[in-house]
Design an enzyme around this catalytic site. Sequence first.
Site, mmCIF file in Angstrom:
data_model
loop_
_atom_site.group_PDB
_atom_site.id
_atom_site.type_symbol
_atom_site.label_atom_id
_atom_site.label_comp_id
_atom_site.label_asym_id
_atom_site.label_seq_id
_atom_site.Cartn_x
_atom_site.Cartn_y
_atom_site.Cartn_z
ATOM 1 N N ASP A 1 0.851 -1.188 0.000
ATOM 2 C CA ASP A 1 0.000 0.000 0.000
ATOM 3 C C ASP A 1 0.897 1.251 0.000
ATOM 4 O O ASP A 1 2.104 1.166 0.247
ATOM 5 C CB ASP A 1 -0.941 -0.003 1.212
ATOM 6 C CG ASP A 1 -2.157 0.885 0.975
ATOM 7 O OD1 ASP A 1 -2.113 1.751 0.068
ATOM 8 O OD2 ASP A 1 -3.166 0.730 1.691
ATOM 9 N N GLU B 1 -10.475 7.001 4.818
ATOM 10 C CA GLU B 1 -9.452 6.365 5.646
ATOM 11 C C GLU B 1 -9.527 6.824 7.111
ATOM 12 O O GLU B 1 -10.610 7.042 7.636
ATOM 13 C CB GLU B 1 -8.072 6.561 5.023
ATOM 14 C CG GLU B 1 -8.010 5.868 3.651
ATOM 15 C CD GLU B 1 -6.608 5.744 3.090
ATOM 16 O OE1 GLU B 1 -5.723 5.219 3.762
ATOM 17 O OE2 GLU B 1 -6.407 6.168 1.929
HETATM 18 C C1 BGC Z 1 -5.036 3.323 0.440
HETATM 19 C C2 BGC Z 1 -5.201 2.389 -0.745
HETATM 20 C C3 BGC Z 1 -5.000 3.130 -2.044
HETATM 21 C C4 BGC Z 1 -3.682 3.848 -2.014
HETATM 22 C C5 BGC Z 1 -3.376 4.623 -3.287
HETATM 23 C C6 BGC Z 1 -3.802 4.178 0.335
HETATM 24 O O1 BGC Z 1 -3.799 5.191 1.297
HETATM 25 O O2 BGC Z 1 -5.003 2.567 1.634
HETATM 26 O O3 BGC Z 1 -6.452 1.774 -0.699
HETATM 27 O O4 BGC Z 1 -5.091 2.242 -3.112
HETATM 28 O O5 BGC Z 1 -3.658 4.757 -0.928
HETATM 29 O O6 BGC Z 1 -4.125 5.754 -3.406
#
Ligand code: BGC
Length: 632
Positions: free
Chosen positions: A313, A519
């Site tokens: 990630d 998030e």
């Molecule tokens: C998230 C992911 C995402 C990535 C790219 C991260 O903060 O957890 O789900 O794909 O960012 O944007």
Amino acid sequence: MGVNNMQKVLVLLTLVMCCWASMAKAEYFKYKDPKQRLGVRIKDLMKRMTLEEKIGQMTQADKSVASKEIIKKYNLGSILSIPFPTSLPAQGASPKTWVDMVNDLQSGSISTRLGIPMIYGIDAVHGHNNVYNATVFPHNVGLGVTRDPVLLKKIGAATALEVRATGIPYVFAPCIAVCRDPRWGRCYESYSEDPKIVKLMTEIIPGLQGDISVGSRKGVPYVEGQNKVAACAKHYLGDGGTHLGVDEGNTIIDAKGLFSIHMPAYYDSIIKGVSTIMTSYSSWNGVKMHKNRFLVTDYLKNTLKFRGFVISDFQGIDRITTPPNANYTYSILAAMNAGIDMFMVGFTYEDFITRLTYLVKNKFIPMRRINDAVKRILRVKFTMGLFENPLADYSYAKYLGCQEHRDLAREAVRKSLVLLKNGKSVENPLLPLSKKTSKILVAGSHADNLGNQCGGWTIQWQGLSGNNLTAGTTILSAVKTTVDPRTQVVYSENPDDKFLKSNKFDYAIVVVGEYPYAELLGDSSNLTIPEPGPSTIKRVCGSVKCVVVLITGRPVVVQPYVETIDALVAAWLPGTEGQGVTDLLFGDYGFTGKLARTWFKSVDQLPMNVGDPHYDPLYPFGFGLTTEPRKK
Ligand code: BGC
């Protein structure tokens, strides 16, 4: 030598050189030949690659720090756009601007010694959500309600076309988290608390990638062609099970629980040929998933035979240590040993490459681990035809936000709403509302707000409030076009008592809910509807017959208001197509949605999921009233 002879030699020399040049031009590279078997192509290319080129392939940098020169210099294997303005080509960029940007970066890859194309990735988690004018589908929390895999497959196919419209071949979706606690700020990215529903919804993968042929070897990645994209099942594993619903937290559960709740959707994703899998920021019983060798290498790769690539990630390996980045070399080592293949490092590509090179050259990381990672990345790139078609054309632009996709999103909205209450008594339902009446009120912070309606991961990471972010239909404008032209629609976001009393409204539609978040910023320990939502409900429903439409990423506290409300609808985060809501409110279609999450009474009951011994919900999992469509 006479002048004549000299001339002859020169001619001869030129001839030899020409001949040599054309021979070199015609030199046959097996890996470039699409007629060769996949394994032969990978092997041929691998044996030509230097360590530098291999490590470059494993590196994914953010667009904001990338250029064709940098891509060429570092042999970068992948670029991504994160949902931040600097990572997008321009505000409100057209498909052409996107395609030009992606192609420009790709030209850096093609001009490298071996010409290995980079793979461009983006979060398309409810449609192509970062792109202006794209169709924004309901977030997964709504789609789970539909329990309709055929619909999910269609949404996947539509999303793939819209993503291709911008020249991009890879999406970081679907999120197949099983959210077990709505306090988690990413609960809306999860289809359900029930692993069976999440499993069913993996049908979005063949929508995105195409149908893998029957009898294909289990675990092989698959992407059908130019109108499909590589998908990414995320976040492996247990992201939705963290203690108290804390984002990136710790999932405390025994192996039996982990494998029966959080793993099943991965089995299906792999069988359906998912190309990539993203590791989770979260931990399992205190061990960060980004360094979990047992779950990534032993289980995913060796037991399940997943043969696509595992991607970290965004800055996920940095967070292996607390505080993040305390020891980046250790983080790289730990993540490599765990089995991660591509590293979403974001901005620090140079540092990453230097340190990984050091670790390999000094034998801390064996060459076979590098080879495993690179083979997997190349397998995906070859399978999806990236070598044959590295550059995008403009022909897909017509799909972005097209009417057919908007109609599909509207259908998804209709199927995702859940009717929780309809009338103060069964004999006296409020819905469907009458279209032809004298005066109605539309109120609430979310009634005329496209950004609120779409939620987080829309145009920007945290989403945006207001109506200027992209094209779509708010619930207010959908109401206006649905009712009879003679019905007067009065809109007041937060009307006061005097206003309510001085008007004679036949009924009110109150649309309130959560403001956009994503998030960790969405973590909530109280799950209350933010003000002025509750006061609007109390005031309006206290004086006018009302239906309350909730725009939320999860169940929220409603018990204190249910008494005053005449009808209650959970609309989740429906996206750009607000008419899907009015289709149901006014009875053009009937309500069919059944809760795919438990609606709690109070937060102190949490976590509480269907089947739990202390199960005592306000509305149980599977609950949902129905209405009949009004006869036309
Ligand atoms: C998230 C992911 C995402 C990535 C790219 C991260 O903060 O957890 O789900 O794909 O960012 O944007």
